[in-house]
Structure formats: structure tokens, C-alpha cells
Design an enzyme around this catalytic site. Sequence first.
Site, PDB file in Angstrom:
ATOM      1  CG  HIS A   1       0.226   2.118  -9.524  1.00  0.00           C
ATOM      2  ND1 HIS A   1      -0.045   1.697  -8.248  1.00  0.00           N
ATOM      3  CD2 HIS A   1      -0.893   2.773  -9.944  1.00  0.00           C
ATOM      4  CE1 HIS A   1      -1.280   2.076  -7.894  1.00  0.00           C
ATOM      5  NE2 HIS A   1      -1.801   2.738  -8.913  1.00  0.00           N
TER       6      HIS A   1
ATOM      7  CG  ASN B   1      -7.423  -2.782  -6.439  1.00  0.00           C
ATOM      8  OD1 ASN B   1      -6.469  -3.526  -6.247  1.00  0.00           O
ATOM      9  ND2 ASN B   1      -7.738  -1.824  -5.571  1.00  0.00           N
TER      10      ASN B   1
ATOM     11  CG  LEU C   1      -6.657  -8.041   8.021  1.00  0.00           C
ATOM     12  CD1 LEU C   1      -7.262  -9.340   8.526  1.00  0.00           C
ATOM     13  CD2 LEU C   1      -5.166  -8.247   7.751  1.00  0.00           C
TER      14      LEU C   1
ATOM     15  NE  ARG D   1      -1.549   6.436   1.226  1.00  0.00           N
ATOM     16  CZ  ARG D   1      -1.593   5.453   2.102  1.00  0.00           C
ATOM     17  NH1 ARG D   1      -1.324   5.689   3.362  1.00  0.00           N
ATOM     18  NH2 ARG D   1      -1.935   4.247   1.732  1.00  0.00           N
TER      19      ARG D   1
ATOM     20  CG  ASP E   1      -2.056   0.934   1.145  1.00  0.00           C
ATOM     21  OD1 ASP E   1      -2.292   1.478   0.041  1.00  0.00           O
ATOM     22  OD2 ASP E   1      -2.728   1.152   2.167  1.00  0.00           O
TER      23      ASP E   1
HETATM   24  C1  FPP Z   1      -1.826   0.214  -3.405  1.00  0.00           C
HETATM   25  O1  FPP Z   1      -1.418   1.536  -3.528  1.00  0.00           O
HETATM   26  C2  FPP Z   1      -1.315  -0.567  -4.514  1.00  0.00           C
HETATM   27  C3  FPP Z   1      -2.081  -1.183  -5.458  1.00  0.00           C
HETATM   28  C4  FPP Z   1      -3.550  -1.147  -5.468  1.00  0.00           C
HETATM   29  C5  FPP Z   1      -1.475  -1.918  -6.565  1.00  0.00           C
HETATM   30  C6  FPP Z   1      -0.245  -2.719  -6.254  1.00  0.00           C
HETATM   31  C7  FPP Z   1       0.403  -2.987  -7.528  1.00  0.00           C
HETATM   32  C8  FPP Z   1       1.744  -2.919  -7.774  1.00  0.00           C
HETATM   33  C9  FPP Z   1       2.754  -2.675  -6.720  1.00  0.00           C
HETATM   34  C10 FPP Z   1       2.277  -3.067  -9.140  1.00  0.00           C
HETATM   35  C11 FPP Z   1       1.972  -4.320  -9.908  1.00  0.00           C
HETATM   36  C12 FPP Z   1       2.273  -5.610  -9.242  1.00  0.00           C
HETATM   37  C13 FPP Z   1       3.071  -6.619  -9.713  1.00  0.00           C
HETATM   38  C14 FPP Z   1       3.043  -7.936  -9.013  1.00  0.00           C
HETATM   39  C15 FPP Z   1       3.974  -6.478 -10.852  1.00  0.00           C
HETATM   40  P1  FPP Z   1      -2.531   2.665  -3.659  1.00  0.00           P
HETATM   41  O2  FPP Z   1      -2.600   3.062  -5.099  1.00  0.00           O
HETATM   42  O3  FPP Z   1      -3.813   2.231  -3.065  1.00  0.00           O
HETATM   43  O4  FPP Z   1      -1.846   3.801  -2.814  1.00  0.00           O
HETATM   44  P2  FPP Z   1      -2.554   4.919  -1.957  1.00  0.00           P
HETATM   45  O5  FPP Z   1      -3.372   4.223  -0.892  1.00  0.00           O
HETATM   46  O6  FPP Z   1      -1.394   5.671  -1.404  1.00  0.00           O
HETATM   47  O7  FPP Z   1      -3.378   5.722  -2.901  1.00  0.00           O
END
Ligand code: FPP
Length: 229
Positions: A34, A65, A184, A21, A17
Site C-alpha cells: 500500500h 474494504n 468493475l 500481490r 489493484d
Molecule cells: C488494491 O490492492 C488497493 C486498495 C484496496 C487500496 C488502494 C489504496 C492506495 C493505493 C493507497 C491510498 C490511496 C491514496 C489516494 C493516498 P489490494 O490490496 O486489493 O491488492 P491485491 O488484490 O493484490 O491483494
Amino acid sequence: MTKAEPAPARHVAIIMDGNGRWAKKRHLPRVLGHQRGVEAVRRAVRGARELGLEALTLYAFSTENWSRPDEEVSDLMSLMKRFILSDLEEFAAAGVRLKIIGDYRAFKPDVVELVDNAIARTQDNIGTTLAVALNYGSRDEIARAATKAAQKGPITPETIGAELDTADMPPLDLLIRTSGEVRLSNFLLWQAAYAEMLFMDVLWPDFTAEHLREALETFAMRERRYGGR
Ligand code: FPP
């Protein structure tokens, strides 16, 4: 009496997560958060191998998502495809076995094909299992498992457990969430019943192998009692 050495962690899961941010703090578009998140995935997988973990499970895309803007969903899909294309050979050669939890067949056919090929390419590997959660939601997983268990016989914790997407993996020892959020979010609810939890104050794009090592050290200091004394 000396206390027994705690057993080392075999299976670690991470809620990655804080990409958004991380980007916002730098006035950058979310996609760059990302992108940097993928680099952290690379470091985490290499770290997991070097630290001798049997399994690492990463929450990459939840059933919730899909409600993000189309552009962000499509950016995440492109990043996943690029990650497989750029990193599969390194991980396959290092003995990593790729596994997917969740219903990834809901993704576009080109993603499904790439993922299927990557699974097939690494299926005989016996090093670290990298389980990537794609279109994953724990309630959905439990409902699917309970349905299958009911078709075969009585429903018990064991028969449900045997039908979960993680059935062939070691029990979950440690669940990490980055970015300081403490929830979670529908991830591994069943598997987390006796897992240790660690909420780390680092945004996912800044996560390094050193953070993983520290997390395992913290884990090793915890006393697990599984409800006993
Ligand atoms: C949460 O950050 C992250 C995600 C919803 C996506 C996770 C994906 C990756 C790290 C990249 C792709 C994965 C692989 C396995 C190659 P958020 O966007 O919710 O952050 P925020 O809460 O700060 O807005």
C-alpha cells in the site's frame, strides 16, 4: 473521406489493484504494498496534470474494504492522512482540485477534518480535478442519487446523473484497472456506460506516468460509437 481525429480523454478513472500481490511476491507485509501504492498515486496525479487531463478518479477505499482486517483498514487510513499532509501543498500549487466521491464522513473525525481542509484549500483551483473514492460503492451512489432525484421530480437518466457524486465532472472516458483482474468491483457502474475500459497487466505499485501515457494512446486509437454506427 478522412476519419475525424478522436477527441482526447478528459476524464480517466483507475481501479488501483495489486498492492497486496506486489508485497506478497517480495515476501513483504501488505502495508508496504500500500505504501508503494501511494507513490504510484503521486506519479499518476503528476502524470494526469502533465498530460492535461481534466479529471482523474482513483478508487482508494470501497464500501466493501471495511471487511479487511482492522489493521489493514487502519494502515490505509494512516497512509491517506500522510499523503494529504505530505502532498497537498504540491498539488494545490499545481492547480489540482481535490474532490471526494463516496461517503467519507463515515471515517474517523481526524481523517474527515483533514479531508475537509484539503477540499477547502483546493476548491477554487481550475487545473486537474483529483477525485478520490473513499467509502465509495457505485450501487450506494446510484441509490442515493435516485432517492434525491425522486424527491425533486420524475426519475430519468438525466435527473439521476445530476445527483451522482460525479455530477460536476466531465463524462468518464477511460476506466483502467491494474493487476490483470477484469471486473468493475462496484466502481462507477453508471458512469462507465460508454467509457472505454483498459485492463493493464501491471501491479499498482509499479504503475508509472508512462503507463498512463500508454493508456491514453490506446484510448486515442479506439473508435467510440456510443451505440451508433
Ligand atoms: C488494491 O490492492 C488497493 C486498495 C484496496 C487500496 C488502494 C489504496 C492506495 C493505493 C493507497 C491510498 C490511496 C491514496 C489516494 C493516498 P489490494 O490490496 O486489493 O491488492 P491485491 O488484490 O493484490 O491483494
